[in-house]
Design a protein around this motif. Sequence first.
Motif, mmCIF file in Angstrom:
data_model
loop_
_atom_site.group_PDB
_atom_site.id
_atom_site.type_symbol
_atom_site.label_atom_id
_atom_site.label_comp_id
_atom_site.label_asym_id
_atom_site.label_seq_id
_atom_site.Cartn_x
_atom_site.Cartn_y
_atom_site.Cartn_z
ATOM 1 N N LEU A 35 0.659 -1.480 0.092
ATOM 2 C CA LEU A 35 -0.363 -0.500 0.119
ATOM 3 C C LEU A 35 0.699 1.222 0.193
ATOM 4 O O LEU A 35 0.798 2.598 -0.572
ATOM 5 C CB LEU A 35 -0.752 0.329 1.011
ATOM 6 N N TYR A 36 2.220 1.092 0.562
ATOM 7 C CA TYR A 36 3.340 2.125 0.216
ATOM 8 C C TYR A 36 2.976 3.038 -1.146
ATOM 9 O O TYR A 36 2.618 3.822 -1.493
ATOM 10 C CB TYR A 36 4.232 1.666 0.850
ATOM 11 N N GLU A 37 3.179 1.914 -1.611
ATOM 12 C CA GLU A 37 3.863 2.127 -3.382
ATOM 13 C C GLU A 37 1.952 3.607 -4.129
ATOM 14 O O GLU A 37 2.809 3.815 -4.811
ATOM 15 C CB GLU A 37 3.855 0.784 -4.447
ATOM 16 N N SER A 38 1.140 2.456 -3.364
ATOM 17 C CA SER A 38 -0.222 3.703 -3.772
ATOM 18 C C SER A 38 -1.352 2.571 -2.891
ATOM 19 O O SER A 38 -1.114 1.714 -3.005
ATOM 20 C CB SER A 38 0.214 3.086 -5.681
ATOM 21 N N GLY A 39 -2.356 3.410 -3.158
ATOM 22 C CA GLY A 39 -3.004 3.041 -2.911
ATOM 23 C C GLY A 39 -4.596 1.866 -3.652
ATOM 24 O O GLY A 39 -3.790 1.877 -5.328
ATOM 25 N N SER A 40 -4.595 0.971 -3.020
ATOM 26 C CA SER A 40 -5.055 -0.048 -4.425
ATOM 27 C C SER A 40 -6.808 -0.707 -3.215
ATOM 28 O O SER A 40 -7.277 -0.131 -2.990
ATOM 29 C CB SER A 40 -4.519 -1.718 -4.129
ATOM 30 N N ARG A 48 -0.675 -8.754 -5.934
ATOM 31 C CA ARG A 48 0.527 -7.975 -5.515
ATOM 32 C C ARG A 48 1.536 -8.956 -4.726
ATOM 33 O O ARG A 48 2.118 -8.790 -4.231
ATOM 34 C CB ARG A 48 0.366 -5.899 -4.590
ATOM 35 N N ASP A 83 -11.602 0.569 -2.049
ATOM 36 C CA ASP A 83 -10.196 1.423 -2.189
ATOM 37 C C ASP A 83 -9.649 1.321 -0.556
ATOM 38 O O ASP A 83 -9.995 1.722 0.099
ATOM 39 C CB ASP A 83 -10.358 2.973 -2.425
ATOM 40 N N GLU A 85 -5.813 2.641 1.563
ATOM 41 C CA GLU A 85 -4.763 3.891 1.014
ATOM 42 C C GLU A 85 -3.877 3.871 2.208
ATOM 43 O O GLU A 85 -5.116 3.197 3.906
ATOM 44 C CB GLU A 85 -5.420 4.884 0.565
ATOM 45 N N ARG A 91 1.074 5.481 6.622
ATOM 46 C CA ARG A 91 2.697 5.536 6.179
ATOM 47 C C ARG A 91 4.088 5.621 6.855
ATOM 48 O O ARG A 91 5.162 5.442 6.098
ATOM 49 C CB ARG A 91 2.521 6.674 4.570
#
Length: 132
Positions: A35-40, A48, A83, A85, A91
């Motif tokens: 999730l750090y890379e982007s919300g999903s 992933r 979604d 995040e 973070r």
Amino acid sequence: MDDALAFDVFDRQCPSRGTLEHVTGRWGSLTLGALYESGSRFNELRRRVDGVSEKMLSQTLHALERDGLVHREAQPTNPPRVDYELTPLGREVAERLLGLIRLVEGRMPEVLDARGRYDATRGSERAGLGGR
């Protein structure tokens, strides 16, 4: 909260222990890292985090959401869209986990060498060539 009333993860009664388990467990750390890379969306996240079951990912996300590390947003669409995040706290935790992940990945040649030496030694002990 009074600063004198510190949390102690080594105390089995401390609530920080549960959060540490959620963060450092296999699925928690991988989910936070992903999730750090982007919300999903759920299924993107499941793809992933290779190997996680739908049930385990759902349980992990619920625990991380309860701890305030993940934000879940359901969209009123058909079919429903959800979604996920990281929150600001999530973070920060994920950044630290990713530092550890990068350290481990970068030092894997040493780890693999150590495993080989350990296994060779243990193998000879089991064969009656050394040890106890």
